[in-house]
Design a protein around this motif. Sequence first.
Motif, mmCIF file in Angstrom:
data_model
loop_
_atom_site.group_PDB
_atom_site.id
_atom_site.type_symbol
_atom_site.label_atom_id
_atom_site.label_comp_id
_atom_site.label_asym_id
_atom_site.label_seq_id
_atom_site.Cartn_x
_atom_site.Cartn_y
_atom_site.Cartn_z
ATOM 1 N N ILE A 106 5.177 -52.871 -97.984
ATOM 2 C CA ILE A 106 5.373 -51.426 -98.123
ATOM 3 C C ILE A 106 6.565 -51.016 -97.259
ATOM 4 O O ILE A 106 6.569 -51.249 -96.043
ATOM 5 N N TRP A 107 7.573 -50.427 -97.900
ATOM 6 C CA TRP A 107 8.775 -50.003 -97.182
ATOM 7 C C TRP A 107 9.212 -48.644 -97.716
ATOM 8 O O TRP A 107 8.821 -48.234 -98.822
ATOM 9 N N PRO A 108 10.011 -47.894 -96.955
ATOM 10 C CA PRO A 108 10.476 -46.582 -97.422
ATOM 11 C C PRO A 108 11.212 -46.694 -98.746
ATOM 12 O O PRO A 108 12.033 -47.597 -98.942
ATOM 13 N N GLY A 109 10.898 -45.795 -99.674
ATOM 14 C CA GLY A 109 11.529 -45.799 -100.977
ATOM 15 C C GLY A 109 10.641 -46.310 -102.088
ATOM 16 O O GLY A 109 10.956 -46.125 -103.269
ATOM 17 N N ARG A 110 9.528 -46.955 -101.751
ATOM 18 C CA ARG A 110 8.599 -47.387 -102.792
ATOM 19 C C ARG A 110 7.927 -46.167 -103.423
ATOM 20 O O ARG A 110 7.690 -45.153 -102.763
ATOM 21 N N THR A 111 7.630 -46.255 -104.717
ATOM 22 C CA THR A 111 6.973 -45.147 -105.397
ATOM 23 C C THR A 111 5.517 -45.067 -104.952
ATOM 24 O O THR A 111 4.943 -46.059 -104.467
ATOM 25 N N PRO A 112 4.883 -43.900 -105.120
ATOM 26 C CA PRO A 112 3.460 -43.791 -104.761
ATOM 27 C C PRO A 112 2.583 -44.827 -105.472
ATOM 28 O O PRO A 112 1.650 -45.363 -104.879
ATOM 29 N N LEU A 137 1.262 -61.274 -90.464
ATOM 30 C CA LEU A 137 1.709 -60.091 -89.723
ATOM 31 C C LEU A 137 2.438 -59.159 -90.685
ATOM 32 O O LEU A 137 3.377 -59.581 -91.367
ATOM 33 N N CYS A 138 2.024 -57.882 -90.725
ATOM 34 C CA CYS A 138 2.579 -56.934 -91.693
ATOM 35 C C CYS A 138 3.261 -55.775 -90.967
ATOM 36 O O CYS A 138 2.575 -54.918 -90.392
ATOM 37 N N PRO A 139 4.595 -55.722 -90.979
ATOM 38 C CA PRO A 139 5.298 -54.627 -90.309
ATOM 39 C C PRO A 139 5.215 -53.317 -91.108
ATOM 40 O O PRO A 139 5.279 -53.323 -92.347
ATOM 41 N N TYR A 140 5.113 -52.200 -90.383
ATOM 42 C CA TYR A 140 5.081 -50.862 -90.983
ATOM 43 C C TYR A 140 6.034 -49.942 -90.230
ATOM 44 O O TYR A 140 5.950 -49.820 -89.002
ATOM 45 N N ASP A 141 6.932 -49.306 -90.979
ATOM 46 C CA ASP A 141 7.899 -48.365 -90.431
ATOM 47 C C ASP A 141 7.213 -47.007 -90.260
ATOM 48 O O ASP A 141 7.089 -46.235 -91.213
ATOM 49 N N VAL A 142 6.760 -46.697 -89.048
ATOM 50 C CA VAL A 142 5.975 -45.477 -88.846
ATOM 51 C C VAL A 142 6.840 -44.218 -88.890
ATOM 52 O O VAL A 142 6.307 -43.107 -88.960
ATOM 53 N N VAL A 143 8.159 -44.373 -88.878
ATOM 54 C CA VAL A 143 9.064 -43.227 -88.994
ATOM 55 C C VAL A 143 9.426 -42.974 -90.458
ATOM 56 O O VAL A 143 9.421 -41.834 -90.927
ATOM 57 N N GLY A 144 9.740 -44.018 -91.182
ATOM 58 C CA GLY A 144 10.232 -43.866 -92.553
ATOM 59 C C GLY A 144 9.161 -43.754 -93.610
ATOM 60 O O GLY A 144 9.418 -43.231 -94.700
ATOM 61 N N LEU A 145 7.941 -44.222 -93.327
ATOM 62 C CA LEU A 145 6.870 -44.186 -94.321
ATOM 63 C C LEU A 145 6.088 -42.878 -94.250
ATOM 64 O O LEU A 145 6.041 -42.218 -93.211
ATOM 65 N N ALA A 146 5.462 -42.529 -95.363
ATOM 66 C CA ALA A 146 4.593 -41.353 -95.378
ATOM 67 C C ALA A 146 3.410 -41.592 -94.444
ATOM 68 O O ALA A 146 2.923 -42.721 -94.320
ATOM 69 N N PRO A 147 2.923 -40.542 -93.782
ATOM 70 C CA PRO A 147 1.778 -40.711 -92.867
ATOM 71 C C PRO A 147 0.576 -41.368 -93.525
ATOM 72 O O PRO A 147 -0.146 -42.130 -92.882
ATOM 73 N N ALA A 148 0.365 -41.107 -94.825
ATOM 74 C CA ALA A 148 -0.785 -41.706 -95.507
ATOM 75 C C ALA A 148 -0.676 -43.225 -95.565
ATOM 76 O O ALA A 148 -1.692 -43.927 -95.456
ATOM 77 N N ALA A 149 0.541 -43.748 -95.730
ATOM 78 C CA ALA A 149 0.727 -45.195 -95.778
ATOM 79 C C ALA A 149 0.395 -45.840 -94.438
ATOM 80 O O ALA A 149 -0.218 -46.915 -94.376
#
Length: 319
Positions: A106-112, A137-149
């Motif tokens: 999951i990265w910024p720009g993916r569709t819902p 290990l699964c990285p998550y961009d907490v700035v670029g992703l929607a809060p729900a993700a």
Amino acid sequence: MITVPAPAGPGAFVHPALFYRDLDEYVAGVGGFVRAALADDEPVLVAVPGPHLGALRDSLDADDGARVTWTDMTELGRNPGRILAALQDFADRDPARPARIVGEPIWPGRTPAEVLEATRHEALINTAFAGRPATVLCPYDVVGLAPAAVRDARRTHPLLVEGGLGMPSPAYTGLPGLSADLDRPLPEPAGPVARLVYARGGLAEVREYAEGWGRGTALSPSRRGDLVLAISEAAANSVSHGGGKGTLRLWTVDGPAAGVVAEIHDDGRLADPLAGRRRPSLASADGGRGLWMIHQLCDLVEVRATEVGLTLRLHVATP
């Protein structure tokens, strides 16, 4: 260097989410994880979006970088339903050693729709790898992703890494706690929809109908063939496992996610949530081969398994 909790015992599986805020934090966390695995002489797969691959490679010396298997997740994981099998295939290459995997689905720009199916993938990892000596290990961009993700990452990962420190996730629910959200109703198409009801003995009609409809779209002949084959497999599953009948709907989508969509609904049930996401055994009489093939052919497969039946929404992008 990050601290990832150690396995609870031999054969234990570890599945942490790494929350990062910028590229420096990303490279420090993921790079530290990779270097630690290499120091322990463990096989390492890094499957992350293309722009991150270069930054991680640059953080390692040439010898260490050559020992890592690198994969662009924007290609591997365009359809999230393909990811799990690739991770398992890597872990199976050397079963005597614990596999160490970085997977960023999951990265910024993916569709819902893509995010939801990638979230399903993240929940299924825990079932698929249970009892296997591996860490994903699964990285998550907490700035670029929607809060729900980010919130859902806390629900799909038993462990979290924040600020360099690993800890249990108090919000972890696993697949059962996410079922209602993952199987929420699909949105109705905005434009015209072609529709065909089929039953046992009508698979040839399904293929002919899909082929004829597809000729009026922007799909290339090869991609049109992929769509027709995927529809045929889904309809065959309806006849064999979905009550002997089903409904096919077809429509086109414009905009950034331009392409065609085929939806197959029947009265079936998805007894195995991993069906189609694991490479089927050649020795198996069924083994989910139809769903496996559908995932390989389509750019996105949305799955809804509810009390009213099974719905597969198949997406094939146009150039």
